[in-house]
Design a protein around this motif. Sequence first.
Motif, PDB file in Angstrom:
ATOM      1  N   PHE A 153      -8.933  -5.815   9.718  1.00  0.00           N
ATOM      2  CA  PHE A 153      -7.213  -6.310   9.142  1.00  0.00           C
ATOM      3  C   PHE A 153      -7.036  -4.700   8.563  1.00  0.00           C
ATOM      4  N   LEU A 154      -7.490  -4.171   7.989  1.00  0.00           N
ATOM      5  CA  LEU A 154      -6.550  -3.005   7.282  1.00  0.00           C
ATOM      6  C   LEU A 154      -6.357  -2.075   8.719  1.00  0.00           C
ATOM      7  N   ASP A 155      -7.120  -2.046  10.038  1.00  0.00           N
ATOM      8  CA  ASP A 155      -6.597  -1.391  11.151  1.00  0.00           C
ATOM      9  C   ASP A 155      -5.441  -1.964  11.560  1.00  0.00           C
ATOM     10  N   ALA A 156      -5.495  -3.219  11.576  1.00  0.00           N
ATOM     11  CA  ALA A 156      -3.612  -3.018  11.951  1.00  0.00           C
ATOM     12  C   ALA A 156      -2.244  -2.593  10.556  1.00  0.00           C
ATOM     13  N   VAL A 157      -3.253  -2.721   9.598  1.00  0.00           N
ATOM     14  CA  VAL A 157      -2.714  -2.894   8.444  1.00  0.00           C
ATOM     15  C   VAL A 157      -1.809  -1.164   8.678  1.00  0.00           C
ATOM     16  N   ASP A 158      -3.026  -0.311   8.837  1.00  0.00           N
ATOM     17  CA  ASP A 158      -2.613   1.283   8.882  1.00  0.00           C
ATOM     18  C   ASP A 158      -1.520   1.291  10.219  1.00  0.00           C
ATOM     19  N   LEU A 215       0.513  -1.625  -0.216  1.00  0.00           N
ATOM     20  CA  LEU A 215      -0.509   0.288   0.019  1.00  0.00           C
ATOM     21  C   LEU A 215       0.560   1.385  -0.067  1.00  0.00           C
ATOM     22  N   LEU A 216       2.289   1.123   0.819  1.00  0.00           N
ATOM     23  CA  LEU A 216       3.395   2.409   0.818  1.00  0.00           C
ATOM     24  C   LEU A 216       3.411   2.448  -0.649  1.00  0.00           C
ATOM     25  N   ARG A 217       3.886   1.223  -1.175  1.00  0.00           N
ATOM     26  CA  ARG A 217       4.082   1.939  -2.429  1.00  0.00           C
ATOM     27  C   ARG A 217       3.509   2.057  -3.071  1.00  0.00           C
ATOM     28  N   ILE A 218       2.858   1.404  -3.244  1.00  0.00           N
ATOM     29  CA  ILE A 218       1.261   2.397  -4.740  1.00  0.00           C
ATOM     30  C   ILE A 218       0.608   3.736  -3.944  1.00  0.00           C
ATOM     31  N   GLY A 219       1.295   4.258  -3.416  1.00  0.00           N
ATOM     32  CA  GLY A 219       1.452   5.585  -2.401  1.00  0.00           C
ATOM     33  C   GLY A 219       0.342   6.011  -1.364  1.00  0.00           C
ATOM     34  N   LEU A 220      -0.516   4.729  -1.203  1.00  0.00           N
ATOM     35  CA  LEU A 220      -0.981   5.029  -0.388  1.00  0.00           C
ATOM     36  C   LEU A 220      -0.624   5.761   1.195  1.00  0.00           C
ATOM     37  N   LYS A 221      -1.124   6.172   1.962  1.00  0.00           N
ATOM     38  CA  LYS A 221      -0.861   6.743   3.178  1.00  0.00           C
ATOM     39  C   LYS A 221      -1.383   5.974   4.791  1.00  0.00           C
ATOM     40  N   ALA A 222      -0.390   6.187   5.775  1.00  0.00           N
ATOM     41  CA  ALA A 222      -1.118   5.204   6.865  1.00  0.00           C
ATOM     42  C   ALA A 222      -2.486   5.483   6.894  1.00  0.00           C
ATOM     43  N   THR A 223      -2.902   6.987   6.862  1.00  0.00           N
ATOM     44  CA  THR A 223      -4.487   8.194   7.279  1.00  0.00           C
ATOM     45  C   THR A 223      -5.179   7.551   6.903  1.00  0.00           C
ATOM     46  N   HIS A 224      -5.248   7.191   5.116  1.00  0.00           N
ATOM     47  CA  HIS A 224      -5.702   6.678   4.122  1.00  0.00           C
ATOM     48  C   HIS A 224      -6.235   5.736   4.917  1.00  0.00           C
ATOM     49  N   ILE A 225      -5.891   4.982   5.151  1.00  0.00           N
ATOM     50  CA  ILE A 225      -5.938   3.059   5.112  1.00  0.00           C
ATOM     51  C   ILE A 225      -6.681   3.670   6.980  1.00  0.00           C
ATOM     52  N   THR A 226      -6.753   4.310   7.626  1.00  0.00           N
ATOM     53  CA  THR A 226      -7.154   4.245   8.375  1.00  0.00           C
ATOM     54  C   THR A 226      -8.995   4.825   8.440  1.00  0.00           C
ATOM     55  N   ILE A 227      -8.696   5.609   7.119  1.00  0.00           N
ATOM     56  CA  ILE A 227     -10.562   6.619   7.110  1.00  0.00           C
ATOM     57  C   ILE A 227     -10.587   5.364   6.124  1.00  0.00           C
ATOM     58  N   ILE A 228     -10.126   4.691   5.480  1.00  0.00           N
ATOM     59  CA  ILE A 228     -10.843   3.580   4.855  1.00  0.00           C
ATOM     60  C   ILE A 228     -11.237   2.055   5.408  1.00  0.00           C
ATOM     61  N   ALA A 229     -10.704   1.594   6.831  1.00  0.00           N
ATOM     62  CA  ALA A 229     -11.198   0.878   7.370  1.00  0.00           C
ATOM     63  C   ALA A 229     -12.812   1.545   8.378  1.00  0.00           C
ATOM     64  N   PHE A 230     -12.548   2.883   8.283  1.00  0.00           N
ATOM     65  CA  PHE A 230     -13.584   2.883   9.051  1.00  0.00           C
ATOM     66  C   PHE A 230     -14.667   3.250   8.331  1.00  0.00           C
ATOM     67  N   LEU A 231     -14.440   3.619   7.282  1.00  0.00           N
ATOM     68  CA  LEU A 231     -15.338   3.534   6.030  1.00  0.00           C
ATOM     69  C   LEU A 231     -16.031   2.132   5.753  1.00  0.00           C
ATOM     70  N   ILE A 232     -15.228   1.319   5.903  1.00  0.00           N
ATOM     71  CA  ILE A 232     -15.910  -0.244   5.653  1.00  0.00           C
ATOM     72  C   ILE A 232     -16.246  -0.986   7.121  1.00  0.00           C
ATOM     73  N   GLY A 233     -15.842  -0.434   8.299  1.00  0.00           N
ATOM     74  CA  GLY A 233     -16.826  -0.906   8.754  1.00  0.00           C
ATOM     75  C   GLY A 233     -17.159   0.013   9.472  1.00  0.00           C
ATOM     76  N   ILE A 234     -18.536   0.907   8.880  1.00  0.00           N
ATOM     77  CA  ILE A 234     -19.451   1.318   8.620  1.00  0.00           C
ATOM     78  C   ILE A 234     -20.088   0.476   8.029  1.00  0.00           C
ATOM     79  N   MET A 235     -19.924  -0.028   6.570  1.00  0.00           N
ATOM     80  CA  MET A 235     -20.473  -0.374   5.638  1.00  0.00           C
ATOM     81  C   MET A 235     -20.967  -2.005   6.478  1.00  0.00           C
ATOM     82  N   ALA A 236     -20.052  -2.587   7.358  1.00  0.00           N
ATOM     83  CA  ALA A 236     -20.171  -3.740   8.561  1.00  0.00           C
ATOM     84  C   ALA A 236     -21.559  -3.400   9.147  1.00  0.00           C
TER      85      ALA A 236
END
Length: 196
Positions: free
Chosen positions: A63-68, A21-42
């Motif tokens: 899982f993404l919450d651990a990755v960030d 994810l870092l290699r494709i240009g994403l940052k930890a904060t991006h993944i935090t937000i994505i994990a949150f939105l996916i969690g809400i979708m649950a």
Amino acid sequence: MLDTHGRAAVQPFISKTSHYLLRIGLKATHITIIAFLIGIMASVFIYLEHPIIGVVVLWISGFLDAVDGSMARISKTSSSWGTVLDVSFDRVVEGGILIALALHHQDPKILFLFLLLALSIVFTMTVFLTVGAVSQKESYKSFYYQPGLAERTEGFILFSLMVLFQSNLTFWTIIFLIVELVTGLQRLLEARRILK
């Protein structure tokens, strides 16, 4: 408990995902937000009576919450703001699961148990965060991480059992409540020992 003692088993997969994810240009904060939105979708899937999809989506979020956090450590971009976002979003995701279940189970006894469970989570997290804030100890995370009987993985397991076996919702909610209270007391006793 599982996060503390079982992390080494899944860390290689978390690290590979973090590096990718870092290699494709994403940052930890991006993944935090994505994990949150996916969690809400649950919660949305659970409310729409798709419990299996809801649980799968919840675990992807976890899982993404651990990755960030791993991404932040690898890229040396750990920040207090990231920690605040991470911990706050986790509680909102958990609250969403309880709300989705409560909307389908409006028996006053179950709703009362949900309220007690929510309070036990607040109690446990208050002890956890307060000890982290006042303790001089360090951990690999951005503050002192107090291990306990129930950590994030145990919470996900118990939420999953509540969602998948709603015919036994009272039983699983009581089990979750007991586990949270034991964890809170465990952390409180440790806090007394290390902060005296």
